[in-house]
Scaffold this active site. Sequence first.
Site, PDB file in Angstrom:
ATOM      1  N   GLY A   1      -0.996  49.296  70.795  1.00  0.00           N
ATOM      2  CA  GLY A   1      -0.152  50.214  69.827  1.00  0.00           C
ATOM      3  C   GLY A   1      -1.432  51.155  69.630  1.00  0.00           C
ATOM      4  O   GLY A   1      -2.367  51.310  70.025  1.00  0.00           O
ATOM      5  N   SER A   2      -1.512  51.536  68.356  1.00  0.00           N
ATOM      6  CA  SER A   2      -2.506  52.461  67.919  1.00  0.00           C
ATOM      7  C   SER A   2      -3.780  52.059  67.671  1.00  0.00           C
ATOM      8  O   SER A   2      -3.724  50.861  67.273  1.00  0.00           O
ATOM      9  CB  SER A   2      -1.838  53.450  66.463  1.00  0.00           C
ATOM     10  OG  SER A   2      -1.893  52.324  65.597  1.00  0.00           O
ATOM     11  N   THR A   3      -4.852  52.843  67.792  1.00  0.00           N
ATOM     12  CA  THR A   3      -6.126  52.289  67.477  1.00  0.00           C
ATOM     13  C   THR A   3      -6.242  51.807  65.902  1.00  0.00           C
ATOM     14  O   THR A   3      -6.816  50.629  65.863  1.00  0.00           O
ATOM     15  CB  THR A   3      -7.098  53.356  67.744  1.00  0.00           C
ATOM     16  OG1 THR A   3      -7.074  53.565  68.869  1.00  0.00           O
ATOM     17  CG2 THR A   3      -8.614  52.713  67.527  1.00  0.00           C
ATOM     18  N   ALA A   4      -5.751  52.123  65.091  1.00  0.00           N
ATOM     19  CA  ALA A   4      -5.804  52.091  63.565  1.00  0.00           C
ATOM     20  C   ALA A   4      -5.033  50.586  63.083  1.00  0.00           C
ATOM     21  O   ALA A   4      -5.834  49.715  62.687  1.00  0.00           O
ATOM     22  CB  ALA A   4      -5.227  53.147  62.670  1.00  0.00           C
ATOM     23  N   THR A   5      -4.080  50.542  63.938  1.00  0.00           N
ATOM     24  CA  THR A   5      -3.217  49.164  63.731  1.00  0.00           C
ATOM     25  C   THR A   5      -3.919  48.129  64.430  1.00  0.00           C
ATOM     26  O   THR A   5      -4.202  47.032  64.170  1.00  0.00           O
ATOM     27  CB  THR A   5      -1.869  49.167  64.452  1.00  0.00           C
ATOM     28  OG1 THR A   5      -1.254  50.171  63.670  1.00  0.00           O
ATOM     29  CG2 THR A   5      -1.145  47.989  63.811  1.00  0.00           C
ATOM     30  N   GLY A   6      -4.430  48.376  65.687  1.00  0.00           N
ATOM     31  CA  GLY A   6      -5.422  47.463  66.595  1.00  0.00           C
ATOM     32  C   GLY A   6      -6.464  46.953  65.772  1.00  0.00           C
ATOM     33  O   GLY A   6      -6.915  45.658  65.669  1.00  0.00           O
TER      34      GLY A   6
ATOM     35  N   GLU B   1      -4.723  47.004  73.581  1.00  0.00           N
ATOM     36  CA  GLU B   1      -4.589  48.145  74.322  1.00  0.00           C
ATOM     37  C   GLU B   1      -4.289  49.125  73.461  1.00  0.00           C
ATOM     38  O   GLU B   1      -2.993  49.167  72.720  1.00  0.00           O
ATOM     39  CB  GLU B   1      -3.418  47.878  75.495  1.00  0.00           C
ATOM     40  CG  GLU B   1      -3.938  46.705  76.334  1.00  0.00           C
ATOM     41  CD  GLU B   1      -2.808  46.384  77.199  1.00  0.00           C
ATOM     42  OE1 GLU B   1      -2.280  47.280  77.838  1.00  0.00           O
ATOM     43  OE2 GLU B   1      -2.403  45.096  77.287  1.00  0.00           O
TER      44      GLU B   1
ATOM     45  N   CYS C   1       0.576  56.068  76.355  1.00  0.00           N
ATOM     46  CA  CYS C   1      -0.711  56.156  75.819  1.00  0.00           C
ATOM     47  C   CYS C   1      -1.712  56.765  76.883  1.00  0.00           C
ATOM     48  O   CYS C   1      -2.534  57.339  76.516  1.00  0.00           O
ATOM     49  CB  CYS C   1      -0.976  54.453  75.855  1.00  0.00           C
ATOM     50  SG  CYS C   1      -0.622  53.636  77.408  1.00  0.00           S
TER      51      CYS C   1
HETATM   52  P1  NAD Z   1       1.426  51.119  65.736  1.00  0.00           P
HETATM   53  O1  NAD Z   1      -0.052  50.733  65.910  1.00  0.00           O
HETATM   54  O2  NAD Z   1       2.106  52.094  64.680  1.00  0.00           O
HETATM   55  O3  NAD Z   1       2.470  49.903  65.922  1.00  0.00           O
HETATM   56  C1  NAD Z   1       2.344  48.996  67.087  1.00  0.00           C
HETATM   57  C2  NAD Z   1       2.935  47.682  66.494  1.00  0.00           C
HETATM   58  O4  NAD Z   1       2.381  47.136  65.663  1.00  0.00           O
HETATM   59  C3  NAD Z   1       4.380  47.784  66.023  1.00  0.00           C
HETATM   60  O5  NAD Z   1       5.114  46.578  66.426  1.00  0.00           O
HETATM   61  C4  NAD Z   1       4.042  47.636  64.602  1.00  0.00           C
HETATM   62  O6  NAD Z   1       5.297  47.196  63.793  1.00  0.00           O
HETATM   63  C5  NAD Z   1       3.108  46.865  64.565  1.00  0.00           C
HETATM   64  N1  NAD Z   1       2.362  46.727  63.533  1.00  0.00           N
HETATM   65  C6  NAD Z   1       2.208  47.897  62.547  1.00  0.00           C
HETATM   66  N2  NAD Z   1       1.410  47.548  61.454  1.00  0.00           N
HETATM   67  C7  NAD Z   1       0.851  46.324  61.760  1.00  0.00           C
HETATM   68  C8  NAD Z   1      -0.094  45.497  60.996  1.00  0.00           C
HETATM   69  N3  NAD Z   1      -0.886  45.743  60.003  1.00  0.00           N
HETATM   70  N4  NAD Z   1      -0.306  44.199  61.835  1.00  0.00           N
HETATM   71  C9  NAD Z   1       0.226  43.752  62.783  1.00  0.00           C
HETATM   72  N5  NAD Z   1       1.236  44.815  63.398  1.00  0.00           N
HETATM   73  C10 NAD Z   1       1.414  45.870  62.951  1.00  0.00           C
HETATM   74  O7  NAD Z   1       1.789  51.963  67.050  1.00  0.00           O
HETATM   75  P2  NAD Z   1       3.122  52.669  67.675  1.00  0.00           P
HETATM   76  O8  NAD Z   1       3.294  53.920  66.630  1.00  0.00           O
HETATM   77  O9  NAD Z   1       4.229  51.733  67.494  1.00  0.00           O
HETATM   78  O10 NAD Z   1       2.753  53.220  69.175  1.00  0.00           O
HETATM   79  C11 NAD Z   1       2.140  54.259  69.476  1.00  0.00           C
HETATM   80  C12 NAD Z   1       0.762  54.019  69.739  1.00  0.00           C
HETATM   81  O11 NAD Z   1       0.603  53.004  70.773  1.00  0.00           O
HETATM   82  C13 NAD Z   1      -0.184  55.256  70.642  1.00  0.00           C
HETATM   83  O12 NAD Z   1      -1.464  55.192  69.632  1.00  0.00           O
HETATM   84  C14 NAD Z   1      -0.238  54.849  71.831  1.00  0.00           C
HETATM   85  O13 NAD Z   1      -1.413  55.458  72.613  1.00  0.00           O
HETATM   86  C15 NAD Z   1      -0.310  53.382  71.805  1.00  0.00           C
HETATM   87  N6  NAD Z   1      -0.247  52.577  73.023  1.00  0.00           N
HETATM   88  C16 NAD Z   1      -1.047  52.175  73.883  1.00  0.00           C
HETATM   89  C17 NAD Z   1      -1.044  51.563  75.091  1.00  0.00           C
HETATM   90  C18 NAD Z   1      -1.897  50.994  75.868  1.00  0.00           C
HETATM   91  O14 NAD Z   1      -1.536  50.254  76.698  1.00  0.00           O
HETATM   92  N7  NAD Z   1      -3.257  51.289  75.614  1.00  0.00           N
HETATM   93  C19 NAD Z   1       0.395  51.673  75.516  1.00  0.00           C
HETATM   94  C20 NAD Z   1       1.446  52.055  74.618  1.00  0.00           C
HETATM   95  C21 NAD Z   1       1.152  52.785  73.416  1.00  0.00           C
END
Ligand code: NAD
Length: 468
Positions: free
Chosen positions: A217-222, A239, A273
Amino acid sequence: MVTAHPLHLPAPATASFAVLDPATGEAFDEAPGQQPDELDAVVRRAHEAWRGWRADPAARTTALLAAADAVEAAEADLAPLLTREQGKPLAESSMEIARTAARLRYFAELTGPRTEPLADGRPVRSEVRWRSLGPVAAIVPWNFPLQLASAKFAPALAAGNTMVLKPSPFTPLATRLLASVMSRALPEGVLTIVTGHEPLGARLAAHPGIRHVTFTGSTATGRAVAQGAVPSLARVTLELGGNDAAVLLDDVEVERIAERLFWAAFRNCGQVCMAVKRVYAPARLYSRVVEALAQQARTVVVGAGTDPDTRLGPINNAAQLARVENITERALADGARAVAGGHRLDRPGYFFAPTILADVPHHSPVVTEEQFGPVLPVLPYTNLDAALDAANGTRFGLGGSVWGTDIDRAEEVAGRLECGTAWVNHHAELSLAQPFAGIKQSGVGVAGGPWGLYGNLRPFVVHRPEEA
Ligand code: NAD
């Protein structure tokens, strides 16, 4: 229609939430809204299932291969559901399902005994026996719900772990159906899907019964997920976001590569991504590159993913559409020119016109941050070293590419990109066998290939004297 297998769906949820069709912006179904306090029972079951699942590698291989067959057989049910909640064209949903099955098969066949003798010259016999970790928590985003879920569960289950997986609340339905289809082949508790809004993901990542948290997911949530796992000290794999650059060299054949470069940026409506998110073009070729990409953007068929003519669907959700709109308006305010698109489409749903931006200042967020949508800035350069510095100059490091006619030279330049994967004359093509690892704020740990399997195992070392 495939019916859900009751065993693999968690205890009845106390609430439900609406799932929207991004092509209309309207609710078309709902998903169970699991509460965080339900996680204790789910993780306990995953722990119980681990005992049997880890014990028999041959049975795991058989089960995972059967699960792959079941996924393929359910394609006609899965693909329309995925398109409905995600927005992508049906053909791309079918491709995602095929890749999910292929990944299951790949990792199923990597299972088996993993014992390595250690030869260190001492009079002892020692060996590494690779062992599974236990229940793994996976959290995935909405851009490739099934493919990214399989990138989590295929290596984790093949390694002998069990998994609790949380899809994005924007795309819960195809994942639930996928798991119910696979449950015909897997013992109960091996793979459980939980769906709901936050704080469900945060509580799953922080759950004390979880041994590995794997997040996409996003860097901030990661960052939040990694912080959440600090008390349990679970292993963390991240990732994250990317801001991949494509660097065009001065011998590139612009019209020949334009379509390929366009799709490297716009596939899945730019919500990839490792999509191309910035293009650096030699000043001498700049106007030709901009025009060739704009020509693609003006002529691509945009529409609902269910329409067979559609090549580009809607953005997945209203918040992401607002983000794409804001970052584009900021670029225009910074002095950029929209050579194609630059605005929302005047129709229901979350549609944004495919956009090519020229004359964008290097400091504008559409260059420095991840737009994650159908908008591509093209930047001119006169000095290749400076272009590479700019390409390498963000906080991200997922992928990058170099495009030119002299492939050896392009490869040499690609070797100077600071990222996990660099391509020559294409972008974002991944094989199941390769390691996938972003650097800087694009990721922690390695997915893909045998490295992805070992990311789900731990070394257990046994020493004994050489002689009895
Ligand atoms: P996101 O970070 O908003 O959400 C990702 C997941 O985390 C979702 O299931 C969401 O419900 C969950 N989530 C939200 N807040 C959380 C928290 N506080 N604790 C735990 N889980 C939480 O990302 P998104 O908007 O769903 O996806 C887009 C992002 O994902 C982009 O930045 C994209 O680059 C990235 N991405 C990375 C890869 C990779 O392999 N590097 C692949 C696909 C997408």
